[in-house]
Motif scaffolding. Sequence first.
Motif, PDB file in Angstrom:
ATOM      1  N   THR A  44       8.811   0.977   5.828  1.00 59.28           N
ATOM      2  CA  THR A  44       8.449   1.058   4.401  1.00 59.28           C
ATOM      3  C   THR A  44       8.209   2.506   3.956  1.00 59.28           C
ATOM      4  O   THR A  44       7.738   2.734   2.833  1.00 59.28           O
ATOM      5  CB  THR A  44       7.171   0.227   4.131  1.00 59.28           C
ATOM      6  OG1 THR A  44       6.116   0.729   4.967  1.00 59.28           O
ATOM      7  CG2 THR A  44       7.392  -1.242   4.422  1.00 59.28           C
ATOM      8  N   LYS A  45       8.571   3.434   4.823  1.00 56.84           N
ATOM      9  CA  LYS A  45       8.268   4.848   4.575  1.00 56.84           C
ATOM     10  C   LYS A  45       9.070   5.426   3.392  1.00 56.84           C
ATOM     11  O   LYS A  45      10.287   5.265   3.328  1.00 56.84           O
ATOM     12  CB  LYS A  45       8.634   5.592   5.869  1.00 56.84           C
ATOM     13  CG  LYS A  45       8.469   7.062   5.865  1.00 56.84           C
ATOM     14  CD  LYS A  45       8.772   7.556   7.270  1.00 56.84           C
ATOM     15  CE  LYS A  45       9.384   8.914   7.239  1.00 56.84           C
ATOM     16  NZ  LYS A  45       9.712   9.411   8.567  1.00 56.84           N
ATOM     17  N   ASN A  46       8.382   6.073   2.477  1.00 56.03           N
ATOM     18  CA  ASN A  46       9.006   6.813   1.362  1.00 56.03           C
ATOM     19  C   ASN A  46      10.007   5.987   0.567  1.00 56.03           C
ATOM     20  O   ASN A  46      11.113   6.449   0.247  1.00 56.03           O
ATOM     21  CB  ASN A  46       9.688   8.092   1.882  1.00 56.03           C
ATOM     22  CG  ASN A  46       8.678   9.044   2.485  1.00 56.03           C
ATOM     23  OD1 ASN A  46       7.496   8.996   2.167  1.00 56.03           O
ATOM     24  ND2 ASN A  46       9.130   9.910   3.375  1.00 56.03           N
ATOM     25  N   ARG A  47       9.619   4.774   0.255  1.00 60.87           N
ATOM     26  CA  ARG A  47      10.499   3.944  -0.578  1.00 60.87           C
ATOM     27  C   ARG A  47       9.684   2.888  -1.330  1.00 60.87           C
ATOM     28  O   ARG A  47       8.558   2.564  -0.934  1.00 60.87           O
ATOM     29  CB  ARG A  47      11.571   3.271   0.278  1.00 60.87           C
ATOM     30  CG  ARG A  47      11.068   2.119   1.162  1.00 60.87           C
ATOM     31  CD  ARG A  47      12.261   1.413   1.787  1.00 60.87           C
ATOM     32  NE  ARG A  47      11.912   0.314   2.656  1.00 60.87           N
ATOM     33  CZ  ARG A  47      11.917  -0.964   2.297  1.00 60.87           C
ATOM     34  NH1 ARG A  47      12.205  -1.308   1.044  1.00 60.87           N
ATOM     35  NH2 ARG A  47      11.623  -1.923   3.162  1.00 60.87           N
ATOM     36  N   PRO A  48      10.282   2.350  -2.394  1.00 61.68           N
ATOM     37  CA  PRO A  48       9.626   1.209  -3.026  1.00 61.68           C
ATOM     38  C   PRO A  48       9.888  -0.055  -2.238  1.00 61.68           C
ATOM     39  O   PRO A  48      10.943  -0.167  -1.581  1.00 61.68           O
ATOM     40  CB  PRO A  48      10.306   1.121  -4.399  1.00 61.68           C
ATOM     41  CG  PRO A  48      11.570   1.872  -4.287  1.00 61.68           C
ATOM     42  CD  PRO A  48      11.479   2.800  -3.117  1.00 61.68           C
ATOM     43  N   VAL A  49       8.955  -0.985  -2.273  1.00 63.72           N
ATOM     44  CA  VAL A  49       9.210  -2.323  -1.733  1.00 63.72           C
ATOM     45  C   VAL A  49       9.080  -3.307  -2.894  1.00 63.72           C
ATOM     46  O   VAL A  49       8.297  -3.095  -3.819  1.00 63.72           O
ATOM     47  CB  VAL A  49       8.247  -2.708  -0.582  1.00 63.72           C
ATOM     48  CG1 VAL A  49       8.465  -1.816   0.623  1.00 63.72           C
ATOM     49  CG2 VAL A  49       6.782  -2.677  -1.019  1.00 63.72           C
ATOM     50  N   ASP A  62      11.603  -7.660  -0.274  1.00 63.67           N
ATOM     51  CA  ASP A  62      11.093  -7.295   1.056  1.00 63.67           C
ATOM     52  C   ASP A  62      10.095  -8.332   1.556  1.00 63.67           C
ATOM     53  O   ASP A  62       9.321  -8.053   2.480  1.00 63.67           O
ATOM     54  CB  ASP A  62      10.428  -5.909   0.978  1.00 63.67           C
ATOM     55  CG  ASP A  62      11.433  -4.813   0.700  1.00 63.67           C
ATOM     56  OD1 ASP A  62      12.221  -4.499   1.607  1.00 63.67           O
ATOM     57  OD2 ASP A  62      11.462  -4.299  -0.432  1.00 63.67           O
ATOM     58  N   THR A  94       4.536   4.624  -0.156  1.00 64.22           N
ATOM     59  CA  THR A  94       5.279   3.384  -0.433  1.00 64.22           C
ATOM     60  C   THR A  94       4.789   2.865  -1.779  1.00 64.22           C
ATOM     61  O   THR A  94       3.574   2.790  -2.008  1.00 64.22           O
ATOM     62  CB  THR A  94       4.971   2.282   0.611  1.00 64.22           C
ATOM     63  OG1 THR A  94       5.192   2.805   1.918  1.00 64.22           O
ATOM     64  CG2 THR A  94       5.854   1.057   0.386  1.00 64.22           C
ATOM     65  N   THR A 143       3.474  10.386   3.786  1.00 61.58           N
ATOM     66  CA  THR A 143       4.474   9.433   3.291  1.00 61.58           C
ATOM     67  C   THR A 143       3.871   8.514   2.222  1.00 61.58           C
ATOM     68  O   THR A 143       2.659   8.438   2.081  1.00 61.58           O
ATOM     69  CB  THR A 143       5.009   8.564   4.459  1.00 61.58           C
ATOM     70  OG1 THR A 143       3.903   7.825   5.007  1.00 61.58           O
ATOM     71  CG2 THR A 143       5.663   9.391   5.550  1.00 61.58           C
ATOM     72  N   THR A 183      11.237   2.681 -11.116  1.00 63.32           N
ATOM     73  CA  THR A 183      12.412   3.500 -10.781  1.00 63.32           C
ATOM     74  C   THR A 183      13.644   3.012 -11.567  1.00 63.32           C
ATOM     75  O   THR A 183      14.698   3.638 -11.511  1.00 63.32           O
ATOM     76  CB  THR A 183      12.739   3.458  -9.267  1.00 63.32           C
ATOM     77  OG1 THR A 183      13.166   2.126  -8.909  1.00 63.32           O
ATOM     78  CG2 THR A 183      11.544   3.846  -8.422  1.00 63.32           C
ATOM     79  N   ASP A 190       9.401  -2.357 -11.976  1.00 66.00           N
ATOM     80  CA  ASP A 190      10.088  -1.352 -11.165  1.00 66.00           C
ATOM     81  C   ASP A 190      10.224  -0.062 -11.977  1.00 66.00           C
ATOM     82  O   ASP A 190      11.131   0.065 -12.807  1.00 66.00           O
ATOM     83  CB  ASP A 190      11.470  -1.903 -10.775  1.00 66.00           C
ATOM     84  CG  ASP A 190      12.347  -0.871 -10.115  1.00 66.00           C
ATOM     85  OD1 ASP A 190      11.857   0.235  -9.791  1.00 66.00           O
ATOM     86  OD2 ASP A 190      13.553  -1.174  -9.915  1.00 66.00           O
ATOM     87  N   GLN A 220       6.620  12.130  -4.045  1.00 67.58           N
ATOM     88  CA  GLN A 220       7.899  12.468  -3.407  1.00 67.58           C
ATOM     89  C   GLN A 220       7.942  13.953  -3.043  1.00 67.58           C
ATOM     90  O   GLN A 220       8.405  14.333  -1.961  1.00 67.58           O
ATOM     91  CB  GLN A 220       9.063  12.108  -4.343  1.00 67.58           C
ATOM     92  CG  GLN A 220       9.305  10.604  -4.389  1.00 67.58           C
ATOM     93  CD  GLN A 220      10.143  10.155  -5.570  1.00 67.58           C
ATOM     94  OE1 GLN A 220      10.279  10.861  -6.559  1.00 67.58           O
ATOM     95  NE2 GLN A 220      10.690   8.959  -5.471  1.00 67.58           N
TER      96      GLN A 220
END
Length: 297
Positions: free
Chosen positions: A197-202, A274, A140, A138, A107, A105, A128
């Motif tokens: 799942t738009k604009n984010r980590p899964v 997820d 992911t 977008t 982030t 991860d 981003q």
Amino acid sequence: MAITKVAIAGGTGNLGPAIVKALLDADFEVTLLTRSTLDEQDPRTKIEVVDYDSLDSLTKALAGQDALVSVLGYGTIPEEIHLRVVDAAYKAGLQRVIPSEFGSDTTHPLVAQLPVLAGKIALLKHLQELAEEDKAFTWTAVFNGPFLDWGLKENFILDLQGPVTPIYNGGDVLFSTTTRDGIAQAVVGVLKHPDETKNRPVFVAETEISQNQLLQMSGQAHVISIESVRTEDLEQRAMDALQRTPPDHHLFAKNMIWRAIFSRDHGNQFLQLDNELLGVRELDEAEVIEIVKQNCS
Ligand SMILES: NC(=O)c1ccc[n+]([C@@H]2O[C@H](COP(=O)([O-])OP(=O)(O)OC[C@H]3O[C@@H](n4cnc5c(N)ncnc54)[C@H](OP(=O)(O)O)[C@@H]3O)[C@@H](O)[C@H]2O)c1
């Protein structure tokens, strides 16, 4: 809008083929970006030979696609290429980019400090910014922990080749891990669920496991010599690898990544998954044992 046309950059490497197969099996139209003509590919795949040094070449190859999955390697492939591929996707008007993450991860604040991951972090920041500029564009990021099958086969998460087997922080640290087929399913899941799942980590994991559990499953615990390693010493080992003549960049990167995987505080035991949304199934113990047996020689 639904995603049907997917381009994949770097689909011929360690991870790519599993993703290409899963996308085709899920009925996506797949275009493979590659540096050279390929002989042995699934006939359902369209091949685009590209020049990764040319924004024009990449943009032309991506025209008409809905999404791009990048599985270009890190370390070997210059960072400007990773950025250029994303810029081409933006210029070609794609709606989704899945960047070449597929590991820890990035982030997480401690992982983000590891210099080996600086390129991935810069790429995510760039994505981003582009997504802010144009709301139709977008991204992911898929975080899956170390690859379970490849990590065993390559002696990366458990090294049984000797002369010693490094066991980090006592070997009981649990980490989230996924096979390449599981990651491929996660990619399919993202592209089938673009809104969620738009604009984010899964985050996905097929199991949570420790090195000691893997060692037991391998049946080789009694025949190997263990080297106990503290993960806080790995950053120094990484730096030492750079002091060698010639510098060992590969060993540098491996030590940094082991630091991320096997330290309790680096977030590699994912708290929220997820899996359900993306259709990633948890493996039962017998399945994990089978993977260990298949990949540990
Ligand atoms: N979590 C883990 O345990 C783990 C393990 C391994 C990798 N990963 C991550 O997974 C992602 C994909 O890694 P990978 O190991 O699958 O990648 P890889 O095998 O190193 O490279 C993938 C493809 O990139 C293409 N490529 C384009 N330009 C290249 C260049 N200049 N030099 C070499 N190849 C070039 C090649 O395809 P063509 O020849 O067709 O152009 C190659 O097959 C990366 O983000 C990596 O960090 C994670």
